[in-house]
Write a protein that holds these residues in place. Structure first.
Motif, PDB file in Angstrom:
ATOM      1  N   ILE A 153       0.814  -0.637   0.083  1.00 47.02           N
ATOM      2  CA  ILE A 153       0.071  -0.041  -0.133  1.00 47.02           C
ATOM      3  C   ILE A 153       0.893   0.816  -0.217  1.00 47.02           C
ATOM      4  CG2 ILE A 153      -1.390   1.004   1.328  1.00 47.02           C
ATOM      5  CD1 ILE A 153      -3.084  -1.159   2.579  1.00 47.02           C
ATOM      6  N   PHE A 154       0.552   2.593  -0.782  1.00 44.38           N
ATOM      7  CA  PHE A 154       1.427   3.408  -1.033  1.00 44.38           C
ATOM      8  C   PHE A 154       1.055   5.096  -1.068  1.00 44.38           C
ATOM      9  CE2 PHE A 154       1.769   2.091  -6.177  1.00 44.38           C
ATOM     10  CZ  PHE A 154       1.407   1.381  -5.782  1.00 44.38           C
ATOM     11  N   ARG A 155       1.822   5.645  -1.243  1.00 46.95           N
ATOM     12  CA  ARG A 155       1.559   7.060  -1.216  1.00 46.95           C
ATOM     13  C   ARG A 155       1.248   7.193  -2.651  1.00 46.95           C
ATOM     14  NH1 ARG A 155       4.667  10.546   1.876  1.00 46.95           N
ATOM     15  NH2 ARG A 155       5.649  10.410   0.218  1.00 46.95           N
ATOM     16  N   GLY A 162      -1.612  23.042 -11.984  1.00 47.61           N
ATOM     17  CA  GLY A 162      -0.506  23.090 -10.212  1.00 47.61           C
ATOM     18  C   GLY A 162      -0.415  22.738  -9.404  1.00 47.61           C
ATOM     19  N   ASN A 163      -1.916  22.377  -8.537  1.00 47.23           N
ATOM     20  CA  ASN A 163      -1.734  21.902  -7.398  1.00 47.23           C
ATOM     21  C   ASN A 163      -1.490  20.446  -7.021  1.00 47.23           C
ATOM     22  OD1 ASN A 163      -3.006  24.407  -6.637  1.00 47.23           O
ATOM     23  ND2 ASN A 163      -4.881  23.563  -7.552  1.00 47.23           N
ATOM     24  N   ALA A 164      -1.297  20.096  -5.800  1.00 49.93           N
ATOM     25  CA  ALA A 164      -0.483  18.172  -5.705  1.00 49.93           C
ATOM     26  C   ALA A 164      -1.933  17.906  -5.222  1.00 49.93           C
ATOM     27  CB  ALA A 164       0.458  18.309  -4.579  1.00 49.93           C
ATOM     28  N   HIS A 165      -2.250  16.660  -5.115  1.00 48.36           N
ATOM     29  CA  HIS A 165      -3.327  15.174  -5.130  1.00 48.36           C
ATOM     30  C   HIS A 165      -2.241  14.273  -4.435  1.00 48.36           C
ATOM     31  CE1 HIS A 165      -6.668  17.846  -6.606  1.00 48.36           C
ATOM     32  NE2 HIS A 165      -5.601  17.999  -7.231  1.00 48.36           N
ATOM     33  N   VAL A 166      -3.522  13.572  -2.998  1.00 51.96           N
ATOM     34  CA  VAL A 166      -2.283  12.147  -3.682  1.00 51.96           C
ATOM     35  C   VAL A 166      -3.116  11.350  -3.309  1.00 51.96           C
ATOM     36  CG1 VAL A 166      -1.321  10.849  -1.221  1.00 51.96           C
ATOM     37  CG2 VAL A 166      -0.477  13.032  -1.530  1.00 51.96           C
ATOM     38  N   ASN A 167      -3.311  10.301  -3.583  1.00 47.65           N
ATOM     39  CA  ASN A 167      -3.745   8.965  -3.907  1.00 47.65           C
ATOM     40  C   ASN A 167      -3.347   7.875  -2.643  1.00 47.65           C
ATOM     41  OD1 ASN A 167      -5.072  10.155  -6.469  1.00 47.65           O
ATOM     42  ND2 ASN A 167      -7.213   9.417  -5.051  1.00 47.65           N
ATOM     43  N   THR A 168      -3.991   6.596  -2.968  1.00 48.27           N
ATOM     44  CA  THR A 168      -3.831   5.277  -2.270  1.00 48.27           C
ATOM     45  C   THR A 168      -3.974   4.534  -3.321  1.00 48.27           C
ATOM     46  OG1 THR A 168      -4.406   5.841  -0.359  1.00 48.27           O
ATOM     47  CG2 THR A 168      -3.588   3.579  -0.547  1.00 48.27           C
ATOM     48  N   GLY A 169      -2.649   4.020  -3.414  1.00 55.60           N
ATOM     49  CA  GLY A 169      -2.165   2.526  -4.855  1.00 55.60           C
ATOM     50  C   GLY A 169      -2.134   1.403  -3.388  1.00 55.60           C
ATOM     51  N   PHE A 191      -7.926   7.021  -6.883  1.00 57.49           N
ATOM     52  CA  PHE A 191      -7.700   8.046  -8.097  1.00 57.49           C
ATOM     53  C   PHE A 191      -8.875   7.841  -8.780  1.00 57.49           C
ATOM     54  CE2 PHE A 191      -6.505   8.806 -12.312  1.00 57.49           C
ATOM     55  CZ  PHE A 191      -5.812  10.521 -11.923  1.00 57.49           C
ATOM     56  N   ASP A 192      -9.686   8.666  -9.334  1.00 59.47           N
ATOM     57  CA  ASP A 192     -10.562   8.934 -10.061  1.00 59.47           C
ATOM     58  C   ASP A 192     -10.286   9.312 -11.891  1.00 59.47           C
ATOM     59  OD1 ASP A 192     -13.020   8.652 -11.438  1.00 59.47           O
ATOM     60  OD2 ASP A 192     -13.995   9.696 -10.481  1.00 59.47           O
ATOM     61  N   PRO A 193     -10.459   8.521 -12.428  1.00 56.31           N
ATOM     62  CA  PRO A 193      -9.936   8.766 -13.742  1.00 56.31           C
ATOM     63  C   PRO A 193     -10.939  10.076 -14.277  1.00 56.31           C
ATOM     64  CG  PRO A 193      -9.545   6.465 -13.654  1.00 56.31           C
ATOM     65  CD  PRO A 193     -10.690   7.178 -12.506  1.00 56.31           C
ATOM     66  N   LYS A 194     -11.651  10.181 -13.812  1.00 52.33           N
ATOM     67  CA  LYS A 194     -12.864  10.591 -15.029  1.00 52.33           C
ATOM     68  C   LYS A 194     -13.108  11.966 -15.150  1.00 52.33           C
ATOM     69  CE  LYS A 194     -17.129   7.688 -14.698  1.00 52.33           C
ATOM     70  NZ  LYS A 194     -17.195   7.148 -13.491  1.00 52.33           N
ATOM     71  N   GLU A 243      -3.339  14.956 -16.640  1.00 48.27           N
ATOM     72  CA  GLU A 243      -2.980  14.432 -15.203  1.00 48.27           C
ATOM     73  C   GLU A 243      -2.952  12.760 -15.289  1.00 48.27           C
ATOM     74  OE1 GLU A 243      -6.018  18.002 -14.073  1.00 48.27           O
ATOM     75  OE2 GLU A 243      -7.020  16.710 -14.403  1.00 48.27           O
ATOM     76  N   ILE A 244      -3.741  11.921 -15.978  1.00 50.84           N
ATOM     77  CA  ILE A 244      -3.854  10.928 -16.234  1.00 50.84           C
ATOM     78  C   ILE A 244      -2.462  10.585 -16.313  1.00 50.84           C
ATOM     79  CG2 ILE A 244      -4.356   8.755 -17.349  1.00 50.84           C
ATOM     80  CD1 ILE A 244      -6.445   9.833 -16.125  1.00 50.84           C
ATOM     81  N   MET A 245      -1.963  11.075 -17.161  1.00 51.09           N
ATOM     82  CA  MET A 245      -0.371  10.587 -17.188  1.00 51.09           C
ATOM     83  C   MET A 245       0.653  11.275 -15.899  1.00 51.09           C
ATOM     84  SD  MET A 245       2.125  12.417 -19.220  1.00 51.09           S
ATOM     85  CE  MET A 245       1.012  12.581 -21.285  1.00 51.09           C
ATOM     86  N   SER A 246       0.307  12.244 -15.319  1.00 49.12           N
ATOM     87  CA  SER A 246       0.798  12.472 -13.862  1.00 49.12           C
ATOM     88  C   SER A 246       0.605  10.928 -12.883  1.00 49.12           C
ATOM     89  CB  SER A 246       0.754  14.183 -13.386  1.00 49.12           C
ATOM     90  OG  SER A 246       1.101  14.012 -12.625  1.00 49.12           O
ATOM     91  N   PHE A 247      -0.339  11.152 -13.080  1.00 49.47           N
ATOM     92  CA  PHE A 247      -1.022   9.823 -11.823  1.00 49.47           C
ATOM     93  C   PHE A 247      -0.188   8.612 -11.641  1.00 49.47           C
ATOM     94  CE2 PHE A 247      -3.519   5.759 -10.727  1.00 49.47           C
ATOM     95  CZ  PHE A 247      -3.199   6.342  -9.051  1.00 49.47           C
ATOM     96  N   CYS A 248      -0.508   8.327 -13.732  1.00 46.01           N
ATOM     97  CA  CYS A 248       0.567   6.813 -14.269  1.00 46.01           C
ATOM     98  C   CYS A 248       1.942   6.582 -13.538  1.00 46.01           C
ATOM     99  CB  CYS A 248      -0.133   6.868 -15.385  1.00 46.01           C
ATOM    100  SG  CYS A 248      -1.798   6.540 -15.616  1.00 46.01           S
ATOM    101  N   LYS A 249       2.406   7.741 -13.752  1.00 48.20           N
ATOM    102  CA  LYS A 249       3.785   8.049 -13.776  1.00 48.20           C
ATOM    103  C   LYS A 249       3.794   7.743 -12.095  1.00 48.20           C
ATOM    104  CE  LYS A 249       4.934   9.342 -18.081  1.00 48.20           C
ATOM    105  NZ  LYS A 249       5.697   8.269 -19.023  1.00 48.20           N
ATOM    106  N   ASN A 250       3.643   8.551 -11.343  1.00 49.38           N
ATOM    107  CA  ASN A 250       4.055   8.344 -10.210  1.00 49.38           C
ATOM    108  C   ASN A 250       3.741   6.874 -10.041  1.00 49.38           C
ATOM    109  OD1 ASN A 250       4.872  11.209  -9.250  1.00 49.38           O
ATOM    110  ND2 ASN A 250       3.663  12.545 -10.547  1.00 49.38           N
ATOM    111  N   PHE A 251       2.264   6.945  -9.776  1.00 48.80           N
ATOM    112  CA  PHE A 251       2.222   5.500  -9.337  1.00 48.80           C
ATOM    113  C   PHE A 251       2.725   4.204  -9.713  1.00 48.80           C
ATOM    114  CE2 PHE A 251      -0.366   1.238 -10.351  1.00 48.80           C
ATOM    115  CZ  PHE A 251      -1.066   1.094  -9.086  1.00 48.80           C
TER     116      PHE A 251
END
Ligand code: NDP
Length: 444
Positions: free
Chosen positions: A60-62, A70-77, A131-134, A140-148
């Motif tokens: 389980i990870f951040r 430019g705002n940061a968000h945090v989801n759980t992976g 994370f909600d891709p909708k 934004e999707i790219m930023s999430f996927c790379k960090n995941f």
């Protein structure tokens, strides 16, 4: 108390906050009871069931990511690596706000038996994020996927754990994740499946789960003396599984009259216009409200209701627990013949019992939607060979696999005196191979 009952009770106490996981484990444990009881003392001494229901590891990870302002968000992976007795871990990544550890564990547990049923050497795992891709932009999707992937890469590999798509994770997300993995690891390997055709994907993977669902349904009906051609079909969902289930059902001569998304559902008495549906969902990524613009004679209804329409076959292809007891009653009242699960655990336990006790043929998800993961395993084979097979070759292997899955589950149900209880048959057939592998590889 029997060993099976003791294990179910332990799970209910230890994981009381994980209802989906308890639902999935209870269903499997109940149906493999005859196999366990045949050697109860031995299995109990070796803690076989405790080892089966406890994942090998849960990660389980951040996941931080940056939005368009430019705002940061945090989801759980999450990545739950459940069981690799018969091959490297394999299972999809779900991106949906409802994702939590209970859902990932239920999906990972189911995946063990599904993967075993395919006859291919793949273990069980599942992962994803809340994370909600909708409504998100591509960036934004790219930023999430790379960090995941920045965290997930540590735990996966072509011979270790090979994730794939699931709800919210399609070719676009797999592409971004694969790109990130390659930059970190400097290696082009088959670490993900569902890849684009230009960089190692398999032809027919996109279609595989929906097509496979229909191949298995067709075989189940045929073995019960029914021809699928000319039958009326209800489909829920309008994502990857639903769209290609509709396509293959139409190719086999059936008429599909419904589909849905999380806001509402469409009834098209003349049969769903697949080209319109693909344009709305695959190209424009819009809501189903758009469908009426293409087909003015169709109906759009807000909320649930797909299962209230009269039909011969129902194919739930959206999400877990979407077909409930009141839906099962409506289907039976309308003379439904068969239900085949395209989504994972779409039918509640109560609804399953009701359908079976009313003589409805029920093909469970772990058999009926195994075509997706089976074709993912074929993608892994092609990546290892560094070759690409034709669409026809993959599709024909998929069909053979689905037909053989039907017969494996049907034979297992018969062997244990369970008639046409395909739910039990699939659990037993999937379990027996994993059981042998676990026993042969030792306890610790
Ligand atoms: P998609 O994200 O492509 O589509 C999911 C569909 O279900 C969408 O129409 C979505 O509507 C709808 N949906 C999602 N959540 C809900 C909800 N809570 N209530 C009502 N509708 C909902 O996913 P897939 O088609 O890939 O997956 C569908 C199911 O099949 C899942 O259970 C998945 O685990 C299972 N599956 C998928 C495989 C694959 O290869 N893709 C393989 C094996 C199983 P909306 O767009 O409004 O969210």
């Amino acid at each position: 108390m029997s060993y099976v009952d003791e294990t179910i009770q332990m799970l209910k106490e230890k994981y009381s906050a994980q209802p989906e996981f308890i639902q999935a484990t209870t269903e499997v444990l109940e149906s493999i009871r005859p196999v366990i009881e045949a050697k109860e003392d031995e299995y109990k001494r070796d803690a076989l069931l405790e080892r089966l229901v406890e994942p090998d590891r849960q990660i389980i990870f951040r996941v931080p990511w940056i939005d368009r302002n430019g705002n940061a968000h945090v989801n759980t992976g999450y990545r739950v690596q459940f069981n690799n007795s018969i091959g490297p871990y394999k299972g999809g990544l779900r991106l949906h706000p409802s994702v939590n550890i209970s859902i990932i564990k239920f999906l990972g547990f189911e995946q063990i038996f599904k993967n075993s049923l395919t006859g291919l050497p793949i273990g069980g795992a599942k992962g994803g994020s809340d994370f909600d891709p909708k409504g998100k932009t591509d960036r934004e999707i790219m930023s999430f996927c790379k960090n995941f992937m920045l965290e997930l890469y540590k735990y996966i590999g072509a011979d270790t754990d090979v994730p794939a798509g699931d709800i919210g994770t399609g070719a676009r997300e797999i592409g971004y994740m694969f790109g990130a993995y390659k930059r970190i690891r400097r290696t082009h390997e088959g670490v993900l499946t569902g890849k684009g055709l230009a960089y190692g994907g398999s032809l027919a993977r996109t279609e595989a789960t929906g097509y496979g669902l229909l191949y298995l349904t067709q075989e189940m009906l045929k073995c019960n003396g029914i021809d699928i051609s000319g039958k009326t079909v209800l489909v829920s969902g309008s994502g990857n599984v639903a769209i290609y289930a509709i396509e293959k059902a139409q190719q086999l001569g059936a008429k599909v009259v419904t589909c849905s998304d999380s806001n509402g559902w469409v009834y098209d008495p003349d049969g769903i216009d697949l080209a319109a549906l693909k344009e709305i969902k695959e190209v424009n990524r819009q809501r189903l409200t758009e469908y009426k613009k293409y087909r003015p004679d169709s109906e759009y209804h807000e909320g649930r209701g797909v299962w209230s329409v009269k039909a011969d076959i129902a194919l739930p292809c959206a999400t877990q627990n979407e077909l409930r007891i009141e839906d099962a009653k409506a289907l039976v009242a309308n003379g439904i013949t068969a239900v085949a699960e395209g989504a994972n655990m779409p039918t509640t336990a109560e609804a399953v019992k009701y359908l079976q006790s009313n003589g409805v043929l029920l093909a469970p998800a772990k058999a009926a939607n195994a075509g997706g993961v089976a074709t993912s395993a074929l993608e892994m084979s092609q990546n290892s060979e560094r070759l690409n097979w034709t669409f026809e070759k993959v599709d024909s292997k998929l069909k053979d696999i689905m037909v053989s899955i039907f017969h494996n589950m049907s034979d297992a149900a018969e062997k244990y005196g369970m008639g046409k209880n395909y739910v039990a048959g699939a659990n037993i057939a999937g379990f027996e191979k994993v059981l042998d592998a676990m026993v042969e590889q030792g306890i610790c």
